[in-house]
Design an enzyme around this catalytic site. Structure first.
Site, PDB file in Angstrom:
ATOM      1  N   GLY A 146       1.448   4.352   1.643  1.00  0.00           N
ATOM      2  CA  GLY A 146       2.197   4.845   2.803  1.00  0.00           C
ATOM      3  C   GLY A 146       3.133   3.803   3.366  1.00  0.00           C
ATOM      4  CB  CYS A 147       2.669   0.207   3.975  1.00  0.00           C
ATOM      5  SG  CYS A 147       1.159   0.425   4.940  1.00  0.00           S
ATOM      6  CB  SER A 148       5.102   0.540  -0.583  1.00  0.00           C
ATOM      7  OG  SER A 148       4.553  -0.742  -0.425  1.00  0.00           O
TER       8      SER A 148
ATOM      9  CB  THR B 193      -0.960  -0.002   1.197  1.00  0.00           C
ATOM     10  OG1 THR B 193      -0.194  -0.087   2.403  1.00  0.00           O
ATOM     11  CG2 THR B 193      -1.928  -1.183   1.128  1.00  0.00           C
TER      12      THR B 193
END
EC number: 1.11.1.27
Length: 158
Positions: A48-50, A46
């Site tokens: 923000g996570c990546s 996703t």
């Protein structure tokens, strides 16, 4: 109610990718006798996570471990194949990519989040914690953004 500072991490069987394929692992084994930084994301791959969350820990892994941390663990409510592929795509060699495929760990911690409205189902909240010998010493949960659970914030707390 979610897990609190001073609480013990519950023992849950999860999965990591081993040399021969998916392997079960007990959280008790991951945390016993070790100082661990654990962070959770709502989902692998996703934005923000990546783009921010996992990359921050990849870049700061050596600095974090230099502060006496034995392991850095990333968890998400994704299957072991997705977590493994995401870790490889992010060069997360120093991070244990822990698959909470059915959300049992997130739920046991009380840090699950219902994202059904956006078709994600039940996921983990975004958080980071410092755990010493299975006991939570610091818990930072983000309501929005990645400020409280960032690698920089955790590094400063160590």
């Amino acid at each position: 109610m979610s897990i609190q500072i001073g609480d013990s991490i519950p023992n849950i069987e999860l999965r990591v990718m081993g040399a021969e394929g998916p392997e079960p692992v007990q959280t008790a084994d991951l945390f016993a006798g070790k100082k661990v930084v654990l962070f959770a994301v709502p989902g692998a791959f996703t934005p923000g996570c990546s783009k921010t969350h996992l990359p921050g820990f990849v870049v700061k892994a050596d600095e974090i471990k230099a502060k006496g941390v034995d392991s850095i663990i990333c968890t998400a409510v994704n299957d072991v194949f997705v977590m493994d592929a995401w870790g490889k795509a992010q060069n997360a060699d120093e991070i244990i990519m822990l698959a909470d495929g059915i959300g049992a760990f997130a739920t046991a911690l009380g840090l699950d989040k219902d994202l059904t409205a956006v078709q994600f189902g039940t996921r983990s909240q975004r958080y980071a914690m410092i755990v010493n010998d299975g006991v939570v010493e610091l818990l930072n949960v983000d309501e929005k953004g990645i400020d409280k659970s960032s690698a920089e914030t955790i590094l400063a707390a160590l």
